[in-house]
Write a protein that holds these residues in place. Sequence first.
Motif, PDB file in Angstrom:
ATOM      1  N   GLY A   1      -3.011   3.579 -10.181  1.00 46.81           N
ATOM      2  CA  GLY A   1      -1.943   3.146  -9.287  1.00 46.81           C
ATOM      3  C   GLY A   1      -0.896   2.260  -9.925  1.00 46.81           C
TER       4      GLY A   1
ATOM      5  N   SER B   1       0.840  -1.204   0.000  1.00 45.62           N
ATOM      6  CA  SER B   1       0.000   0.000   0.000  1.00 45.62           C
ATOM      7  C   SER B   1       0.870   1.246   0.000  1.00 45.62           C
ATOM      8  CB  SER B   1      -0.925   0.036   1.227  1.00 45.62           C
ATOM      9  OG  SER B   1      -1.773  -1.092   1.259  1.00 45.62           O
TER      10      SER B   1
ATOM     11  N   ALA C   1      -3.037   5.684  -3.049  1.00 41.70           N
ATOM     12  CA  ALA C   1      -2.623   5.479  -4.437  1.00 41.70           C
ATOM     13  C   ALA C   1      -2.603   3.996  -4.782  1.00 41.70           C
ATOM     14  CB  ALA C   1      -1.238   6.081  -4.666  1.00 41.70           C
ATOM     15  N   VAL C   2      -2.190   3.171  -3.810  1.00 43.91           N
ATOM     16  CA  VAL C   2      -2.219   1.706  -3.943  1.00 43.91           C
ATOM     17  C   VAL C   2      -2.689   1.140  -2.617  1.00 43.91           C
ATOM     18  CG1 VAL C   2      -0.824  -0.379  -4.273  1.00 43.91           C
ATOM     19  CG2 VAL C   2      -0.362   1.650  -5.650  1.00 43.91           C
TER      20      VAL C   2
ATOM     21  N   GLY D   1      -6.374   2.074  -7.172  1.00 45.07           N
ATOM     22  CA  GLY D   1      -5.368   1.549  -6.272  1.00 45.07           C
ATOM     23  C   GLY D   1      -5.518   0.093  -5.907  1.00 45.07           C
TER      24      GLY D   1
END
Length: 450
Positions: free
Chosen positions: A62, A9, A39-40, A220
């Motif tokens: 992402g 993440s 974003a992730v 993401g």
Amino acid sequence: MAITARDLSKYYHIYSRPTDRLKQMFFGRRRNFYRDFPAVMGVSFDVGRGETVGIVGRNGSGKSTLLQMICGTLKPTQGSVRVNGRIAALLELGSGFNPEFTGRENVYLNGAILGFSRKEMEQRFDSIAAFADIGEFLDHPVKTYSSGMYVRLAFATAINVDPDILVVDEALAVGDEAFRRKCFARIEQIKNNGATILFVSHSAQTIVQLCSRALLMDRGEVLLEGHPKVVINQYQRLLNVKGEVAEEVRGTIRSMGTDEAFTPPPETGGQAQDTTPSTQEGYDPHLESKSRVVYETRGAEIRDPHIVNTRGQRVNILEVGRTYTYTFRVSFEKEVERVGFGMLINTTKGIGVVGSSTRPVQALHLTSVKAGEEAEVSFMFKCAFTPSSYFINAGVSSPDSEDGEFLHRMLDAVAFHVAPTDGRTSTGIVDIDIVPKAIKLGSESGPSGS
């Protein structure tokens, strides 16, 4: 495993006002003046040695952030990533090179970062320079390079350091057509030599051609992991929706089981049931598309796509050289102007062969249609394909619709088979009536005489 990612993440702090950033410096962890942007989020996957894995997704999903964490240029907020082997990366434009250094200096710098001595890089330099083909600019600062020149040198460096893992972002999209062909040929060579490749692209055909597996990312998250054609079909479906409909589609994609995602789409029902394909034009009721993907409707709906011969009979077994018509009906749910239609013939692996669209020709548009009206669409074509199975897509769109996207679309709407014909010599996909000829010639020296 070449790459192992677990619960990976990356969160960024988003401040509403510049002053909030200053407040955060003073308050530290006692109070937060920011919101986290994911974003992730929680990405986990494995890439085995020798695998080629593609990553697709809309802009901002992402993909590039994920690649940067895998390459070690970005630290994850949580989770872990393990990379086994030498990794060479071609990430977004501008990464990896010092803009003040010349191209030559950057080549040696990249080699040193990867553990190569100067002598080793000198042995490789001629190959790098030949592949990049930027001439005297090798001795100019890279800040003076065009985007195409930058990518040429970056890619040439990445592929000539014997990577165990090659990571390629969408950077190749800025190169010219000839250079892209050269790059993909080299990627195929690296793939055949047993290297691991992680590849990001918006090109559906590139993913299908190069990859053994694909990931679909959105907001993401990894929504789907599976067979490239299955993933690409769902990606294209997701591109066409927004708002509440997009949430429904995301949920549907996320709920797909592993078996469904990893099972290659069957070519056709008929091929599975009948191993002796017909050699004559006709209609096989068992020969149908098992991989059809229907987009959500946005004001129009495609119905009853099929192929007919010159006598108006429905057919799905075609003969080379004969003329056929692909036709479908469209019912409109709202008033639309400047309506265009299209079709695309694909191989069973999802490679586009040839298609047609009325959008570039204004005279072929429907100027205006009202809610409740219908249209009949037809595309006449000559069968010029080698014996195999194929699919046809169908689409209806309007530049006046939201984002100029499809009003409706069907992927793999119709399946058809081209019957084998005795005496034809064509190979590949397209049969263009090549006539081979060989003539035996005499010996080069000829008979000797006095």
